[in-house]
Design a protein around this motif. Sequence first.
Motif, PDB file in Angstrom:
ATOM      1  N   ARG A 187      37.789  41.856  39.145  1.00 39.04           N
ATOM      2  CA  ARG A 187      37.961  40.834  40.793  1.00 39.04           C
ATOM      3  C   ARG A 187      38.934  41.018  41.959  1.00 39.04           C
ATOM      4  N   SER A 188      40.204  41.955  41.042  1.00 43.80           N
ATOM      5  CA  SER A 188      41.059  42.886  42.201  1.00 43.80           C
ATOM      6  C   SER A 188      40.260  43.920  42.893  1.00 43.80           C
TER       7      SER A 188
ATOM      8  N   THR B  11      36.521  40.734  34.551  1.00 40.80           N
ATOM      9  CA  THR B  11      37.958  40.093  34.665  1.00 40.80           C
ATOM     10  C   THR B  11      38.736  39.988  35.643  1.00 40.80           C
ATOM     11  N   SER B  12      40.047  39.458  35.639  1.00 39.24           N
ATOM     12  CA  SER B  12      40.331  39.228  37.289  1.00 39.24           C
ATOM     13  C   SER B  12      41.123  40.369  37.950  1.00 39.24           C
TER      14      SER B  12
END
Lengths: 135, 135
Positions: free
Chosen positions: A100-101, A96-97
Amino acid sequence: MTYTAEQKRNEAQKDYNASLALCPAGQLLEAISSKWVTLVILALVEGPQRHSNLRKTIPGASQKMLTSTLRSLERDGLISRRITVTTPIRTDYELTSRGRSLLPIVFEMKKWAEENMHDIGASRMAHDRHQLDFG
Amino acid sequence: MTYTAEQKRNEAQKDYNASLALCPAGQLLEAISSKWVTLVILALVEGPQRHSNLRKTIPGASQKMLTSTLRSLERDGLISRRITVTTPIRTDYELTSRGRSLLPIVFEMKKWAEENMHDIGASRMAHDRHQLDFG
DNA sequence: CTGTATCCTCTAAGATACTG
DNA sequence: CAGTATCTTAGAGGATACAG
Protein backbone atom coordinates in the motif's frame (compact mmCIF):
# COMPACT_ATOMS: atom_id res chain seq x y z
CA MET A 1 48.39 -7.51 -24.54
CA THR A 2 46.98 -4.05 -25.01
CA TYR A 3 43.46 -2.71 -24.91
CA THR A 4 41.75 0.04 -26.80
CA ALA A 5 39.87 2.69 -24.86
CA GLU A 6 36.66 1.06 -26.03
CA GLN A 7 37.63 -2.30 -24.64
CA LYS A 8 38.64 -0.81 -21.33
CA ARG A 9 35.27 0.84 -21.10
CA ASN A 10 33.55 -2.47 -21.75
CA GLU A 11 35.56 -4.09 -19.00
CA ALA A 12 34.64 -1.30 -16.62
CA GLN A 13 31.02 -1.90 -17.46
CA LYS A 14 31.23 -5.58 -16.68
CA ASP A 15 32.83 -4.91 -13.32
CA TYR A 16 30.19 -2.39 -12.53
CA ASN A 17 27.37 -4.71 -13.40
CA ALA A 18 28.91 -7.58 -11.52
CA SER A 19 29.40 -5.70 -8.28
CA LEU A 20 26.76 -3.11 -7.58
CA ALA A 21 24.53 -4.20 -10.42
CA LEU A 22 22.84 -0.81 -10.53
CA CYS A 23 22.21 2.22 -8.42
CA PRO A 24 20.06 1.58 -5.36
CA ALA A 25 17.00 2.70 -7.22
CA GLY A 26 17.74 0.44 -10.17
CA GLN A 27 17.32 -2.81 -8.32
CA LEU A 28 13.82 -2.06 -7.19
CA LEU A 29 12.77 -0.14 -10.22
CA GLU A 30 13.06 -3.36 -12.13
CA ALA A 31 10.76 -5.05 -9.67
CA ILE A 32 8.19 -2.30 -9.80
CA SER A 33 8.32 -1.56 -13.46
CA SER A 34 7.40 -4.95 -14.78
CA LYS A 35 4.67 -4.56 -17.31
CA TRP A 36 1.92 -5.89 -15.07
CA VAL A 37 2.92 -4.85 -11.59
CA THR A 38 1.15 -1.54 -11.69
CA LEU A 39 -2.00 -3.08 -13.07
CA VAL A 40 -2.08 -5.78 -10.42
CA ILE A 41 -1.57 -3.26 -7.64
CA LEU A 42 -4.34 -1.09 -9.01
CA ALA A 43 -6.60 -4.11 -9.21
CA LEU A 44 -6.03 -4.78 -5.53
CA VAL A 45 -6.71 -1.24 -4.34
CA GLU A 46 -10.30 -1.93 -3.37
CA GLY A 47 -9.44 -4.99 -1.36
CA PRO A 48 -8.54 -8.69 -1.64
CA GLN A 49 -9.18 -10.36 -4.96
CA ARG A 50 -9.33 -13.95 -6.06
CA HIS A 51 -7.05 -15.25 -8.76
CA SER A 52 -9.95 -15.67 -11.17
CA ASN A 53 -11.08 -12.15 -10.46
CA LEU A 54 -7.70 -10.70 -11.29
CA ARG A 55 -7.76 -12.54 -14.59
CA LYS A 56 -11.01 -10.84 -15.44
CA THR A 57 -9.78 -7.45 -14.32
CA ILE A 58 -6.54 -7.69 -16.27
CA PRO A 59 -7.45 -9.63 -19.41
CA GLY A 60 -4.23 -8.57 -21.10
CA ALA A 61 -2.15 -10.84 -18.91
CA SER A 62 -1.85 -14.52 -19.66
CA GLN A 63 -2.31 -16.82 -16.71
CA LYS A 64 1.38 -17.53 -16.74
CA MET A 65 2.32 -13.87 -16.56
CA LEU A 66 -0.28 -13.14 -13.94
CA THR A 67 0.92 -15.97 -11.74
CA SER A 68 4.56 -15.05 -12.10
CA THR A 69 3.80 -11.39 -11.42
CA LEU A 70 1.87 -12.35 -8.30
CA ARG A 71 4.72 -14.60 -7.14
CA SER A 72 7.22 -11.84 -7.65
CA LEU A 73 5.11 -9.34 -5.72
CA GLU A 74 4.65 -11.88 -2.96
CA ARG A 75 8.37 -12.49 -2.80
CA ASP A 76 8.96 -8.78 -2.35
CA GLY A 77 6.35 -8.63 0.40
CA LEU A 78 4.08 -6.30 -1.54
CA ILE A 79 1.10 -8.65 -1.57
CA SER A 80 0.04 -11.62 0.53
CA ARG A 81 -1.65 -14.83 -0.58
CA ARG A 82 -4.24 -16.66 1.46
CA ILE A 83 -5.38 -20.11 0.42
CA THR A 84 -8.72 -21.56 1.44
CA VAL A 85 -8.76 -25.32 1.07
CA THR A 86 -12.23 -25.97 -0.24
CA THR A 87 -13.28 -27.72 -3.40
CA PRO A 88 -12.68 -26.04 -5.63
CA ILE A 89 -9.73 -24.38 -3.98
CA ARG A 90 -9.76 -20.63 -3.42
CA THR A 91 -6.93 -18.13 -3.09
CA ASP A 92 -7.12 -14.45 -2.29
CA TYR A 93 -4.45 -11.87 -2.90
CA GLU A 94 -4.20 -8.71 -0.88
CA LEU A 95 -1.88 -5.72 -0.67
CA THR A 96 0.38 -5.70 2.36
CA SER A 97 1.12 -2.45 4.14
CA ARG A 98 4.35 -2.24 2.18
CA GLY A 99 2.39 -2.75 -0.99
CA ARG A 100 0.00 0.00 0.00
CA SER A 101 2.94 2.33 0.54
CA LEU A 102 3.42 2.15 -3.21
CA LEU A 103 -0.08 3.38 -3.95
CA PRO A 104 0.68 7.12 -3.99
CA ILE A 105 3.35 6.54 -6.62
CA VAL A 106 1.18 4.23 -8.66
CA PHE A 107 -1.65 6.72 -8.64
CA GLU A 108 0.66 9.49 -9.74
CA MET A 109 1.99 7.36 -12.55
CA LYS A 110 -1.52 6.57 -13.66
CA LYS A 111 -2.47 10.23 -13.54
CA TRP A 112 0.60 11.30 -15.44
CA ALA A 113 0.05 8.61 -18.04
CA GLU A 114 -3.54 9.65 -18.60
CA GLU A 115 -2.65 13.32 -18.82
CA ASN A 116 0.20 12.82 -21.26
CA MET A 117 -1.00 9.92 -23.34
CA HIS A 118 -2.47 12.07 -26.05
CA ASP A 119 0.52 14.37 -26.47
CA ILE A 120 2.99 11.54 -26.45
CA GLY A 121 1.02 9.75 -29.11
CA ALA A 122 1.25 12.89 -31.24
CA SER A 123 4.98 13.19 -30.62
CA ARG A 124 5.51 9.63 -31.70
CA MET A 125 3.57 10.10 -34.90
CA ALA A 126 5.42 13.28 -35.73
CA HIS A 127 8.73 11.63 -35.00
CA ASP A 128 7.95 8.56 -37.07
CA ARG A 129 6.73 10.61 -40.00
CA HIS A 130 9.94 12.60 -39.90
CA GLN A 131 11.89 9.35 -39.97
CA LEU A 132 10.00 8.31 -43.08
CA ASP A 133 10.77 11.58 -44.83
CA PHE A 134 14.41 12.00 -43.92
CA GLY A 135 15.54 8.83 -42.23
CA MET B 1 -15.96 -26.60 -34.04
CA THR B 2 -16.26 -26.08 -30.33
CA TYR B 3 -14.07 -24.28 -27.86
CA THR B 4 -13.25 -24.96 -24.27
CA ALA B 5 -13.67 -22.17 -21.77
CA GLU B 6 -9.90 -21.88 -21.66
CA GLN B 7 -9.67 -21.34 -25.40
CA LYS B 8 -12.40 -18.76 -25.36
CA ARG B 9 -10.52 -16.89 -22.70
CA ASN B 10 -7.37 -16.94 -24.79
CA GLU B 11 -9.30 -15.56 -27.73
CA ALA B 12 -10.70 -12.79 -25.59
CA GLN B 13 -7.19 -11.94 -24.55
CA LYS B 14 -5.97 -11.68 -28.10
CA ASP B 15 -8.81 -9.37 -29.04
CA TYR B 16 -8.12 -7.23 -26.05
CA ASN B 17 -4.46 -6.95 -26.85
CA ALA B 18 -5.12 -6.22 -30.47
CA SER B 19 -7.57 -3.42 -29.87
CA LEU B 20 -6.89 -1.39 -26.78
CA ALA B 21 -3.55 -3.02 -26.12
CA LEU B 22 -3.72 -2.11 -22.48
CA CYS B 23 -5.34 0.32 -20.15
CA PRO B 24 -4.34 3.94 -20.69
CA ALA B 25 -1.71 3.65 -18.03
CA GLY B 26 -0.24 0.52 -19.53
CA GLN B 27 0.89 2.08 -22.79
CA LEU B 28 3.00 4.70 -21.13
CA LEU B 29 4.13 2.60 -18.26
CA GLU B 30 6.00 0.52 -20.76
CA ALA B 31 7.73 3.61 -22.06
CA ILE B 32 8.68 4.86 -18.64
CA SER B 33 9.57 1.58 -17.06
CA SER B 34 12.37 0.58 -19.37
CA LYS B 35 15.36 -0.37 -17.31
CA TRP B 36 17.33 2.78 -18.08
CA VAL B 37 14.75 5.50 -18.49
CA THR B 38 14.75 6.52 -14.85
CA LEU B 39 18.51 6.62 -14.70
CA VAL B 40 18.78 8.77 -17.81
CA ILE B 41 16.19 11.19 -16.52
CA LEU B 42 17.97 11.45 -13.20
CA ALA B 43 21.24 12.05 -15.01
CA LEU B 44 19.68 14.99 -16.84
CA VAL B 45 18.19 16.66 -13.79
CA GLU B 46 21.04 19.10 -13.35
CA GLY B 47 20.97 20.23 -16.94
CA PRO B 48 22.01 19.23 -20.48
CA GLN B 49 24.53 16.44 -20.80
CA ARG B 50 26.69 15.22 -23.64
CA HIS B 51 26.44 11.67 -24.87
CA SER B 52 29.88 10.83 -23.52
CA ASN B 53 28.96 12.29 -20.17
CA LEU B 54 25.90 10.13 -19.90
CA ARG B 55 28.02 7.09 -20.60
CA LYS B 56 30.21 7.98 -17.66
CA THR B 57 27.26 8.69 -15.41
CA ILE B 58 25.48 5.46 -16.27
CA PRO B 59 28.28 2.93 -16.77
CA GLY B 60 25.83 0.03 -16.55
CA ALA B 61 24.33 0.84 -19.92
CA SER B 62 26.00 -0.30 -23.11
CA GLN B 63 26.29 2.31 -25.82
CA LYS B 64 23.61 0.52 -27.76
CA MET B 65 21.15 0.61 -24.88
CA LEU B 66 21.99 4.18 -24.03
CA THR B 67 21.43 5.31 -27.59
CA SER B 68 18.21 3.41 -27.98
CA THR B 69 16.93 4.68 -24.65
CA LEU B 70 17.75 8.22 -25.68
CA ARG B 71 16.01 7.76 -29.01
CA SER B 72 12.94 6.40 -27.33
CA LEU B 73 12.79 9.30 -24.90
CA GLU B 74 13.27 11.73 -27.75
CA ARG B 75 10.47 10.08 -29.70
CA ASP B 76 8.16 10.57 -26.74
CA GLY B 77 9.17 14.20 -26.43
CA LEU B 78 10.68 13.74 -22.99
CA ILE B 79 14.15 14.86 -23.99
CA SER B 80 15.57 16.95 -26.82
CA ARG B 81 18.79 16.46 -28.74
CA ARG B 82 20.96 19.31 -29.98
CA ILE B 83 23.82 18.59 -32.34
CA THR B 84 26.82 20.88 -32.70
CA VAL B 85 28.67 20.24 -35.93
CA THR B 86 32.26 20.60 -34.90
CA THR B 87 35.07 18.09 -35.20
CA PRO B 88 34.66 16.04 -33.32
CA ILE B 89 30.91 16.30 -33.37
CA ARG B 90 29.07 17.12 -30.16
CA THR B 91 25.53 16.35 -29.05
CA ASP B 92 23.72 17.48 -25.94
CA TYR B 93 20.62 15.96 -24.43
CA GLU B 94 18.22 17.91 -22.29
CA LEU B 95 14.92 17.29 -20.54
CA THR B 96 11.94 18.94 -22.20
CA SER B 97 9.20 20.45 -20.07
CA ARG B 98 7.22 17.27 -20.52
CA GLY B 99 10.23 15.32 -19.37
CA ARG B 100 10.57 17.54 -16.33
CA SER B 101 6.93 16.88 -15.49
CA LEU B 102 8.02 13.32 -14.77
CA LEU B 103 10.58 14.39 -12.19
CA PRO B 104 8.29 14.38 -9.15
CA ILE B 105 7.35 10.78 -9.89
CA VAL B 106 10.90 9.73 -10.55
CA PHE B 107 12.07 11.31 -7.32
CA GLU B 108 9.34 9.57 -5.38
CA MET B 109 10.22 6.24 -6.92
CA LYS B 110 13.85 6.77 -6.05
CA LYS B 111 12.94 7.68 -2.50
CA TRP B 112 10.62 4.71 -2.11
CA ALA B 113 13.24 2.38 -3.53
CA GLU B 114 15.89 3.63 -1.13
CA GLU B 115 13.58 3.40 1.85
CA ASN B 116 12.38 -0.11 1.08
CA MET B 117 15.44 -1.69 -0.46
CA HIS B 118 16.63 -3.23 2.77
CA ASP B 119 13.31 -4.73 3.82
CA ILE B 120 12.59 -6.09 0.39
CA GLY B 121 15.97 -7.74 0.28
CA ALA B 122 15.12 -9.44 3.56
CA SER B 123 11.73 -10.53 2.26
CA ARG B 124 13.33 -12.06 -0.79
CA MET B 125 15.85 -14.00 1.25
CA ALA B 126 13.18 -15.28 3.61
CA HIS B 127 10.98 -16.27 0.70
CA ASP B 128 13.78 -18.02 -1.14
CA ARG B 129 14.90 -19.89 1.97
CA HIS B 130 11.34 -21.09 2.48
CA GLN B 131 11.31 -22.31 -1.09
CA LEU B 132 14.45 -24.32 -0.43
CA ASP B 133 12.96 -25.91 2.67
CA PHE B 134 9.48 -26.70 1.45
CA GLY B 135 9.35 -25.97 -2.26
C1' DC C 1 32.93 11.91 -30.49
C1' DT C 2 28.59 10.11 -31.83
C1' DG C 3 26.38 6.92 -33.88
C1' DT C 4 24.89 2.85 -37.04
C1' DA C 5 25.00 -2.07 -38.65
C1' DT C 6 25.82 -6.89 -37.92
C1' DC C 7 25.85 -11.02 -35.71
C1' DC C 8 24.73 -13.91 -31.91
C1' DT C 9 22.95 -15.35 -27.60
C1' DC C 10 19.68 -15.93 -24.14
C1' DT C 11 15.63 -14.91 -21.80
C1' DA C 12 10.71 -13.36 -21.57
C1' DA C 13 6.50 -14.76 -22.64
C1' DG C 14 2.69 -17.11 -25.45
C1' DA C 15 0.24 -21.63 -26.48
C1' DT C 16 -1.00 -25.78 -24.78
C1' DA C 17 -1.81 -29.63 -21.86
C1' DC C 18 -1.89 -31.53 -17.51
C1' DT C 19 -2.39 -32.07 -11.88
C1' DG C 20 -4.61 -31.46 -7.26
C1' DC D 1 -10.40 -23.03 -9.41
C1' DA D 2 -5.55 -22.50 -9.00
C1' DG D 3 -1.32 -23.78 -10.47
C1' DT D 4 2.59 -26.24 -12.87
C1' DA D 5 5.28 -28.15 -16.86
C1' DT D 6 6.80 -28.23 -21.53
C1' DC D 7 7.64 -26.50 -26.08
C1' DT D 8 8.59 -22.76 -29.01
C1' DT D 9 9.50 -18.39 -30.72
C1' DA D 10 10.22 -13.12 -31.11
C1' DG D 11 12.81 -9.83 -29.48
C1' DA D 12 16.02 -7.56 -26.06
C1' DG D 13 20.38 -6.75 -25.47
C1' DG D 14 25.65 -7.67 -25.64
C1' DA D 15 30.12 -7.74 -28.53
C1' DT D 16 32.28 -6.00 -32.29
C1' DA D 17 33.45 -3.49 -36.31
C1' DC D 18 32.76 0.30 -38.97
C1' DA D 19 31.29 5.36 -40.65
C1' DG D 20 30.65 10.46 -40.61
